[in-house]
Design a protein around this motif. Structure first.
Motif, PDB file in Angstrom:
ATOM      1  N   ASN A   1       0.867  -1.398   0.131  1.00 54.25           N
ATOM      2  CA  ASN A   1      -0.023  -0.096  -0.110  1.00 54.25           C
ATOM      3  C   ASN A   1       0.870   1.451  -0.110  1.00 54.25           C
ATOM      4  N   LYS A   2       2.233   1.184  -0.013  1.00 62.51           N
ATOM      5  CA  LYS A   2       3.082   2.265  -0.045  1.00 62.51           C
ATOM      6  C   LYS A   2       3.324   2.921  -1.411  1.00 62.51           C
ATOM      7  N   LYS A   3       3.129   4.268  -1.668  1.00 69.63           N
ATOM      8  CA  LYS A   3       3.312   4.860  -2.721  1.00 69.63           C
ATOM      9  C   LYS A   3       4.651   4.450  -3.610  1.00 69.63           C
ATOM     10  N   THR A   4       4.411   4.230  -4.575  1.00 70.73           N
ATOM     11  CA  THR A   4       5.507   3.744  -5.645  1.00 70.73           C
ATOM     12  C   THR A   4       6.827   4.579  -5.472  1.00 70.73           C
ATOM     13  N   GLY A   5       6.489   5.972  -5.573  1.00 66.58           N
ATOM     14  CA  GLY A   5       7.405   6.896  -5.456  1.00 66.58           C
ATOM     15  C   GLY A   5       8.269   7.035  -4.239  1.00 66.58           C
ATOM     16  N   ASP A   6       7.726   6.591  -3.187  1.00 66.85           N
ATOM     17  CA  ASP A   6       8.251   6.780  -1.921  1.00 66.85           C
ATOM     18  C   ASP A   6       9.313   5.318  -1.634  1.00 66.85           C
ATOM     19  N   LEU A   7       9.421   4.511  -2.539  1.00 71.20           N
ATOM     20  CA  LEU A   7      10.314   3.166  -2.390  1.00 71.20           C
ATOM     21  C   LEU A   7      11.691   3.579  -2.347  1.00 71.20           C
ATOM     22  N   ALA A   8      12.433   3.057  -1.395  1.00 71.84           N
ATOM     23  CA  ALA A   8      13.887   3.297  -1.058  1.00 71.84           C
ATOM     24  C   ALA A   8      14.655   2.426  -2.192  1.00 71.84           C
ATOM     25  N   ASP A   9      15.762   2.755  -2.377  1.00 73.61           N
ATOM     26  CA  ASP A   9      16.512   1.854  -3.451  1.00 73.61           C
ATOM     27  C   ASP A   9      16.782   0.290  -3.084  1.00 73.61           C
ATOM     28  N   GLU A  10      16.877   0.242  -1.805  1.00 75.99           N
ATOM     29  CA  GLU A  10      16.749  -1.527  -1.329  1.00 75.99           C
ATOM     30  C   GLU A  10      15.633  -2.177  -1.576  1.00 75.99           C
ATOM     31  N   GLU A  11      14.598  -1.545  -1.477  1.00 73.84           N
ATOM     32  CA  GLU A  11      13.098  -2.064  -1.711  1.00 73.84           C
ATOM     33  C   GLU A  11      12.922  -2.339  -3.201  1.00 73.84           C
ATOM     34  N   ILE A  12      13.548  -1.339  -4.169  1.00 69.79           N
ATOM     35  CA  ILE A  12      13.437  -1.454  -5.472  1.00 69.79           C
ATOM     36  C   ILE A  12      14.273  -2.958  -5.771  1.00 69.79           C
ATOM     37  N   ASP A  13      15.368  -2.685  -5.370  1.00 71.37           N
ATOM     38  CA  ASP A  13      16.111  -3.822  -5.538  1.00 71.37           C
ATOM     39  C   ASP A  13      15.727  -5.148  -5.208  1.00 71.37           C
ATOM     40  N   GLN A  14      14.977  -5.168  -4.049  1.00 72.10           N
ATOM     41  CA  GLN A  14      14.585  -6.624  -3.535  1.00 72.10           C
ATOM     42  C   GLN A  14      13.333  -6.913  -4.594  1.00 72.10           C
ATOM     43  N   LEU A  15      12.464  -5.930  -4.786  1.00 71.95           N
ATOM     44  CA  LEU A  15      11.369  -6.215  -5.742  1.00 71.95           C
ATOM     45  C   LEU A  15      11.842  -6.723  -7.036  1.00 71.95           C
ATOM     46  N   ASN A  16      12.969  -6.254  -7.752  1.00 67.54           N
ATOM     47  CA  ASN A  16      13.462  -6.603  -9.088  1.00 67.54           C
ATOM     48  C   ASN A  16      14.094  -8.194  -8.874  1.00 67.54           C
ATOM     49  N   GLU A  17      14.701  -8.220  -7.669  1.00 67.87           N
ATOM     50  CA  GLU A  17      15.081  -9.688  -7.358  1.00 67.87           C
ATOM     51  C   GLU A  17      14.041 -10.597  -7.447  1.00 67.87           C
ATOM     52  N   VAL A  18      12.753 -10.315  -6.773  1.00 68.86           N
ATOM     53  CA  VAL A  18      11.734 -11.370  -6.783  1.00 68.86           C
ATOM     54  C   VAL A  18      11.185 -11.487  -7.982  1.00 68.86           C
ATOM     55  N   VAL A  19      10.876 -10.223  -8.692  1.00 68.14           N
ATOM     56  CA  VAL A  19      10.170 -10.344 -10.184  1.00 68.14           C
ATOM     57  C   VAL A  19      11.181 -11.230 -11.120  1.00 68.14           C
ATOM     58  N   LYS A  20      12.432 -11.087 -10.825  1.00 65.27           N
ATOM     59  CA  LYS A  20      13.403 -11.851 -11.858  1.00 65.27           C
ATOM     60  C   LYS A  20      13.212 -13.556 -11.618  1.00 65.27           C
TER      61      LYS A  20
END
Length: 103
Positions: free
Chosen positions: A55-74
């Motif tokens: 439920n967090k706004k996408t623009g408020d994500l930290a770099d670590e959270e974006i990296d973790q999301l990319n790892e899970v998507v991969k």
């Protein structure tokens, strides 16, 4: 007041996940549906596996959270997402269960 100004300075209007630019003004579970192959339910599963608030706004994500999301998507299977959620069960060529995304 200083925290609010700092949060605004870290805000991103566009966030890149899975090589797709997604809008920063929407909540994460909705904005991830801009990635072809990800629906709301699969986006929720990705957020749970990445330990990110959906439920967090996408623009408020930290770099670590974006990296973790990319790892899970991969590789979603490696991060505990069940195979029945994948969109390509028993691939014709390899016989593996996969989740295909396009960008």
């Amino acid at each position: 007041m200083a925290e609010k100004e700092q949060a605004k300075s870290n805000y991103r209007h566009i966030v890149r996940i899975a090589n797709v630019d997604i809008p920063g003004e929407k909540i994460l579970r909705i904005s991830m549906t801009k990635i072809k192959g990800i629906g709301v339910n699969f986006a929720d599963a990705i957020c749970v596996a990445a330990k990110v608030d959906h439920n967090k706004k996408t623009g408020d994500l930290a770099d670590e959270e974006i990296d973790q999301l990319n790892e899970v998507v991969k590789d979603p299977h490696l991060h505990g997402i069940p195979q029945w959620m994948f969109n390509r069960k028993k691939d014709y060529e390899t016989g593996d269960d996969k989740h295909l995304l396009t960008g």
